[in-house]
Design a protein around this motif. Structure first.
Motif, PDB file in Angstrom:
ATOM      1  N   MET A 103     -15.316  -7.677  11.422  1.00  0.00           N
ATOM      2  CA  MET A 103     -15.230  -9.024  12.003  1.00  0.00           C
ATOM      3  C   MET A 103     -16.465  -9.251  12.856  1.00  0.00           C
ATOM      4  O   MET A 103     -16.831  -8.411  13.682  1.00  0.00           O
ATOM      5  N   SER A 104     -17.135 -10.371  12.650  1.00  0.00           N
ATOM      6  CA  SER A 104     -18.368 -10.657  13.382  1.00  0.00           C
ATOM      7  C   SER A 104     -18.099 -10.877  14.866  1.00  0.00           C
ATOM      8  O   SER A 104     -17.171 -11.606  15.230  1.00  0.00           O
ATOM      9  N   ASN A 105     -18.935 -10.271  15.702  1.00  0.00           N
ATOM     10  CA  ASN A 105     -18.796 -10.461  17.140  1.00  0.00           C
ATOM     11  C   ASN A 105     -19.394 -11.782  17.606  1.00  0.00           C
ATOM     12  O   ASN A 105     -19.268 -12.140  18.770  1.00  0.00           O
ATOM     13  N   HIS A 122     -13.411   0.559  24.572  1.00  0.00           N
ATOM     14  CA  HIS A 122     -13.418  -0.414  25.675  1.00  0.00           C
ATOM     15  C   HIS A 122     -13.127  -1.837  25.218  1.00  0.00           C
ATOM     16  O   HIS A 122     -12.737  -2.676  26.032  1.00  0.00           O
ATOM     17  N   LYS A 123     -13.281  -2.125  23.935  1.00  0.00           N
ATOM     18  CA  LYS A 123     -12.878  -3.440  23.425  1.00  0.00           C
ATOM     19  C   LYS A 123     -11.393  -3.455  23.074  1.00  0.00           C
ATOM     20  O   LYS A 123     -10.804  -4.524  22.892  1.00  0.00           O
ATOM     21  N   PHE A 125     -11.464 -14.817  22.943  1.00  0.00           N
ATOM     22  CA  PHE A 125     -10.096 -14.870  23.421  1.00  0.00           C
ATOM     23  C   PHE A 125      -9.355 -13.580  23.114  1.00  0.00           C
ATOM     24  O   PHE A 125      -9.575 -12.951  22.084  1.00  0.00           O
ATOM     25  N   ALA A 126      -8.471 -13.199  24.027  1.00  0.00           N
ATOM     26  CA  ALA A 126      -7.704 -11.967  23.898  1.00  0.00           C
ATOM     27  C   ALA A 126      -6.231 -12.273  24.109  1.00  0.00           C
ATOM     28  O   ALA A 126      -5.840 -13.402  24.454  1.00  0.00           O
ATOM     29  N   LEU A 127      -5.415 -11.267  23.943  1.00  0.00           N
ATOM     30  CA  LEU A 127      -3.969 -11.463  24.013  1.00  0.00           C
ATOM     31  C   LEU A 127      -3.494 -11.927  25.386  1.00  0.00           C
ATOM     32  O   LEU A 127      -2.424 -12.525  25.508  1.00  0.00           O
ATOM     33  N   ALA A 130     -14.729  -9.907  23.841  1.00  0.00           N
ATOM     34  CA  ALA A 130     -15.463  -9.365  22.699  1.00  0.00           C
ATOM     35  C   ALA A 130     -16.529  -8.385  23.158  1.00  0.00           C
ATOM     36  O   ALA A 130     -16.912  -7.472  22.408  1.00  0.00           O
ATOM     37  N   ALA A 131     -17.010  -8.558  24.393  1.00  0.00           N
ATOM     38  CA  ALA A 131     -17.971  -7.601  24.951  1.00  0.00           C
ATOM     39  C   ALA A 131     -17.250  -6.389  25.508  1.00  0.00           C
ATOM     40  O   ALA A 131     -17.629  -5.239  25.243  1.00  0.00           O
TER      41      ALA A 131
END
Length: 408
Positions: free
Chosen positions: A175-177, A227-228, A384-386, A34-35
């Motif tokens: 979407m809230s970070n 970059h995100k 979490f990411a893909l 998320a960062a």
């Protein structure tokens, strides 16, 4: 909960060289996307190839390298436009989402005066608060904030009450970070337009985790960072409806954004180039285009299900942990897990997790008003990411449980 079998995680992870490394002798578990997300090999190679074989400044040259680089730069703009359902002339490259919001606040704000109102929310990132405060300080604009519930959901009835004849802009995150709350941006846009207000959506998290169609949303402006989105740093995107961009004065002056310059007067280029003064982030735009190509080759809905399953697995693994507080429990939220541990500062939690190879964020997440709303000074955040796996979700649960033992 088992992960959906729609993604070849082994192949996806092989695309990310950094995921093969270790930290403190442990396999890296990167939960700070998320960062800033990690970069696939396609992005790294696209930027490297451009530097090695076909680099020059864009737009102003007539030689082969300049033409090739200009073509690649403008191709990236077309890819971004297609990715979010926009027109090519509606995509402005900026140095990041923060600059994109500042651009709109500065240029649109030039027409505002004392008493004009801007509606924000309690869950906004500082990047979608501070530029509007500039207008409060300098022009007497009034800021109003939509409250959230204890679950982290926007109070839409309160939002309706805040709208009025003086509302000029509504600026809200998709979407809230911090909480992962996904806001009903299409409904918010409709409500704002009914009172004649424009709408800017901070899509930094939204565009990463769900398909976005800016025309369907009908927002006047939509911003996000590269970059995100698995692309490079140093470049962001401002989408603006063609008629909205055409009505804005330039944000910066210099080369590229002009029509003609004399000693007595100047004229401006049409959007989007009107807002791209100076040499742009050429290599970064090419990298962003490569990231979009790479991501577009995957099933976006399968990614969303995958990330949701990881989040659910973590929640199940930590069920009954009475030392844990989770910030934000909105229905159908994104896979962001912000939390506090009883008796522990978030910074200490993050540092101990790092000893187990688990990378999380700690602090206010550039959302101090939201921290105050929840009554905390800081929190830790696992996002979490893909490319994350069941094993990594389990490793996080195990490491956090061991970390809590230090403070018990």
């Amino acid at each position: 909960m088992s992960l959906p079998a729609f993604l070849d995680l082994e192949a996806i992870r092989a695309d990310f060289p950094i995921l093969q490394r270790e930290v403190h002798g442990k396999p890296l578990v990167y939960l700070d996307s998320a960062a800033s997300a990690q970069k696939p090999r396609a992005v790294i190679e696209a930027m490297s190839h451009a530097m090695e074989y076909s680099y020059a400044n864009v737009h102003r040259g007539l030689h082969t390298l300049a033409n090739e680089t200009t073509d690649a730069y403008e191709a990236a703009r077309r890819k971004v436009a297609g990715f979010i359902g926009a027109g090519e002339n509606e995509i402005v490259f900026t140095k990041g989402a923060t600059e994109a919001i500042n651009l709109v606040a500065s240029s649109f704000g030039a027409s505002l005066g004392e008493g004009d109102e801007i509606v924000l929310t309690e869950m906004e990132h500082h990047a979608n608060i501070v530029p509007w405060h500039f207008l409060r300080e300098r022009k007497g604009v009034v800021l109003k904030f939509v409250p959230i519930t204890d679950e982290g959901v926007l109070d839409l009835e309160a939002f309706q009450r805040l709208l009025g004849p003086k509302t000029r802009m509504v600026a809200v995150g998709h979407m809230s970070n911090v909480t992962g709350t996904i806001n009903p941006v299409t409904e918010i846009t409709r409500m704002a337009h009914e009172v004649g207000a424009l709408v800017l959506i901070d899509g930094c998290q939204g565009v990463v985790h769900m398909p976005v169609d800016v025309k369907a949303i009908d927002a006047d402006f939509y911003v996000f960072s590269s970059h995100k989105l698995y692309g490079p740093t140093g470049i962001g995107v401002l989408y603006g409806k063609a008629e909205r961009l055409a009505a804005l004065p330039p944000y910066q002056g210099g080369g590229e954004m002009i029509g003609a310059v004399t000693l007595e007067s100047i004229s401006y280029a049409d959007p989007p180039h009107r807002f791209e003064a100076g040499t742009p982030a050429i290599l970064e735009a090419i990298g962003l285009g490569a990231a979009i190509d790479w991501l577009s080759g995957l099933d976006r809905l399968a990614i969303a299900r995958h990330e949701a399953a990881l989040y659910a697995r973590v929640r199940e693994g930590l069920a009954g942990a009475n030392w844990l507080r989770v910030l934000g429990e909105a229905p159908d939220k994104g896979a962001i897990f912000s939390f506090t541990v009883d008796g522990a500062h978030a910074h200490d939690v993050a540092q101990i997790l790092d000893r187990y190879g688990v990378a999380v964020r700690a602090g206010t997440h550039c959302a101090e008003p939201l921290m105050r709303r929840f009554g905390v000074t800081s929190s830790a955040r696992a996002s979490f990411a893909l490319y994350n796996t069941e094993a990594e979700a389990d490793a996080f649960v195990d490491a956090l449980t061991k970390t809590q033992a230090f403070f018990a």
